[in-house]
Design a protein around this motif. Structure first.
Motif, PDB file in Angstrom:
ATOM      1  N   THR A  14       0.841  -1.196   0.000  1.00  0.00           N
ATOM      2  CA  THR A  14       0.000   0.000   0.000  1.00  0.00           C
ATOM      3  C   THR A  14       0.878   1.247   0.000  1.00  0.00           C
ATOM      4  O   THR A  14       0.661   2.175  -0.780  1.00  0.00           O
ATOM      5  CB  THR A  14      -0.939  -0.003   1.226  1.00  0.00           C
ATOM      6  OG1 THR A  14      -1.867  -1.083   1.101  1.00  0.00           O
ATOM      7  CG2 THR A  14      -1.698   1.300   1.360  1.00  0.00           C
ATOM      8  N   ASP A  15       1.887   1.261   0.874  1.00  0.00           N
ATOM      9  CA  ASP A  15       2.833   2.390   0.927  1.00  0.00           C
ATOM     10  C   ASP A  15       3.593   2.554  -0.388  1.00  0.00           C
ATOM     11  O   ASP A  15       3.712   3.656  -0.919  1.00  0.00           O
ATOM     12  CB  ASP A  15       3.853   2.174   2.050  1.00  0.00           C
ATOM     13  CG  ASP A  15       3.490   2.900   3.321  1.00  0.00           C
ATOM     14  OD1 ASP A  15       2.436   3.552   3.368  1.00  0.00           O
ATOM     15  OD2 ASP A  15       4.284   2.815   4.275  1.00  0.00           O
ATOM     16  N   ILE A  16       4.108   1.455  -0.908  1.00  0.00           N
ATOM     17  CA  ILE A  16       4.911   1.500  -2.141  1.00  0.00           C
ATOM     18  C   ILE A  16       4.060   1.946  -3.320  1.00  0.00           C
ATOM     19  O   ILE A  16       4.470   2.800  -4.109  1.00  0.00           O
ATOM     20  CB  ILE A  16       5.567   0.132  -2.412  1.00  0.00           C
ATOM     21  CG1 ILE A  16       6.610  -0.168  -1.334  1.00  0.00           C
ATOM     22  CG2 ILE A  16       6.193   0.082  -3.803  1.00  0.00           C
ATOM     23  CD1 ILE A  16       7.125  -1.603  -1.367  1.00  0.00           C
ATOM     24  N   GLY A  17       2.869   1.370  -3.438  1.00  0.00           N
ATOM     25  CA  GLY A  17       1.978   1.735  -4.548  1.00  0.00           C
ATOM     26  C   GLY A  17       1.582   3.190  -4.511  1.00  0.00           C
ATOM     27  O   GLY A  17       1.540   3.875  -5.538  1.00  0.00           O
ATOM     28  N   GLY A  18       1.300   3.694  -3.307  1.00  0.00           N
ATOM     29  CA  GLY A  18       0.943   5.106  -3.165  1.00  0.00           C
ATOM     30  C   GLY A  18       2.091   6.014  -3.548  1.00  0.00           C
ATOM     31  O   GLY A  18       1.909   7.020  -4.234  1.00  0.00           O
ATOM     32  N   PHE A  19       3.291   5.642  -3.126  1.00  0.00           N
ATOM     33  CA  PHE A  19       4.474   6.451  -3.438  1.00  0.00           C
ATOM     34  C   PHE A  19       4.742   6.468  -4.943  1.00  0.00           C
ATOM     35  O   PHE A  19       4.913   7.531  -5.543  1.00  0.00           O
ATOM     36  CB  PHE A  19       5.686   5.912  -2.678  1.00  0.00           C
ATOM     37  CG  PHE A  19       6.954   6.654  -2.981  1.00  0.00           C
ATOM     38  CD1 PHE A  19       7.192   7.893  -2.416  1.00  0.00           C
ATOM     39  CD2 PHE A  19       7.900   6.124  -3.845  1.00  0.00           C
ATOM     40  CE1 PHE A  19       8.355   8.592  -2.695  1.00  0.00           C
ATOM     41  CE2 PHE A  19       9.062   6.808  -4.133  1.00  0.00           C
ATOM     42  CZ  PHE A  19       9.292   8.049  -3.558  1.00  0.00           C
ATOM     43  N   ILE A  20       4.763   5.292  -5.563  1.00  0.00           N
ATOM     44  CA  ILE A  20       5.098   5.201  -7.000  1.00  0.00           C
ATOM     45  C   ILE A  20       4.043   5.897  -7.853  1.00  0.00           C
ATOM     46  O   ILE A  20       4.376   6.718  -8.713  1.00  0.00           O
ATOM     47  CB  ILE A  20       5.277   3.728  -7.418  1.00  0.00           C
ATOM     48  CG1 ILE A  20       6.552   3.167  -6.790  1.00  0.00           C
ATOM     49  CG2 ILE A  20       5.311   3.583  -8.937  1.00  0.00           C
ATOM     50  CD1 ILE A  20       6.757   1.681  -6.986  1.00  0.00           C
ATOM     51  N   PHE A  21       2.762   5.592  -7.625  1.00  0.00           N
ATOM     52  CA  PHE A  21       1.715   6.208  -8.437  1.00  0.00           C
ATOM     53  C   PHE A  21       1.627   7.711  -8.172  1.00  0.00           C
ATOM     54  O   PHE A  21       1.393   8.482  -9.101  1.00  0.00           O
ATOM     55  CB  PHE A  21       0.363   5.546  -8.159  1.00  0.00           C
ATOM     56  CG  PHE A  21       0.053   4.404  -9.067  1.00  0.00           C
ATOM     57  CD1 PHE A  21      -1.075   4.421  -9.856  1.00  0.00           C
ATOM     58  CD2 PHE A  21       0.893   3.306  -9.130  1.00  0.00           C
ATOM     59  CE1 PHE A  21      -1.376   3.358 -10.697  1.00  0.00           C
ATOM     60  CE2 PHE A  21       0.610   2.239  -9.953  1.00  0.00           C
ATOM     61  CZ  PHE A  21      -0.518   2.262 -10.754  1.00  0.00           C
ATOM     62  N   GLY A  22       1.812   8.108  -6.929  1.00  0.00           N
ATOM     63  CA  GLY A  22       1.778   9.536  -6.605  1.00  0.00           C
ATOM     64  C   GLY A  22       2.878  10.311  -7.310  1.00  0.00           C
ATOM     65  O   GLY A  22       2.666  11.415  -7.794  1.00  0.00           O
TER      66      GLY A  22
END
Length: 169
Positions: A46-54
């Motif tokens: 969840t953290d990684i996906g939010g960071f990359i997509f953001g």
């Protein structure tokens, strides 16, 4: 008592209870450590996906609490957590869930949502206490607390949910 002291006391109690919840979830509800690892993977992805997509897609800001959070990051959080969780379930053959694929998807979605809410809540408390980073162990990441903030809330809520389920069933 100052606002900083209240935030510190509340945060300490929440962290301690979350560690206790991890212990109880592991020992009372499931003996297989893979399920605990699955929860961790959902939170981390969840953290990684939010960071990359953001970072890639930017877009409108989610809130003033944490100005780097975007709506595209929320979508990335869900996509990464769903794909990581289902990959983990498939790889470790965790097919003994009594739930349908739809219920499992809803559970992963809920865990990811609670993780994101935990992240925003901890960011809010850090702003109240006027703390930017909670440590320098992981450079550029705001400290250890930024890595586990979502997990703190997930384990807290998951433990409460499992207790209620145990009482009702």
């Amino acid at each position: 008592m100052t606002k900083y002291n209240l935030v510190s006391i509340f945060g300490s109690i929440l962290i301690l209870f979350s560690f206790y919840a991890v212990y109880r979830i592991r020992n009372d509800f499931n003996d297989d450590p893979k399920y605990l690892l699955l929860i961790l993977i959902i939170c981390v992805s969840t953290d990684i996906g939010g960071f990359i997509f953001g970072k890639l897609f930017k877009g409108p800001k989610l809130s003033k609490i944490s100005p780097n959070k975007t709506f595209s990051g929320v979508i990335g959080s869900y996509l990464f957590s769903l794909s990581a969780a289902f990959s983990f379930i498939y790889f470790f053959e965790l097919n003994n869930f009594d739930a349908s694929i739809y219920l499992l998807t809803l559970l992963i979605f809920l865990i990811s949502t609670i993780s994101q809410i935990g992240d925003l809540t901890i960011s809010y408390f850090k702003r109240l206490a006027k703390i930017k980073d909670t440590g320098k162990v992981i450079p550029g990441h705001g400290g250890i607390l930024d890595r586990i903030d979502g997990m703190i809330f997930v384990f807290f809520f998951l433990y409460i949910f499992l207790l209620i389920q145990k009482i009702l069933l």
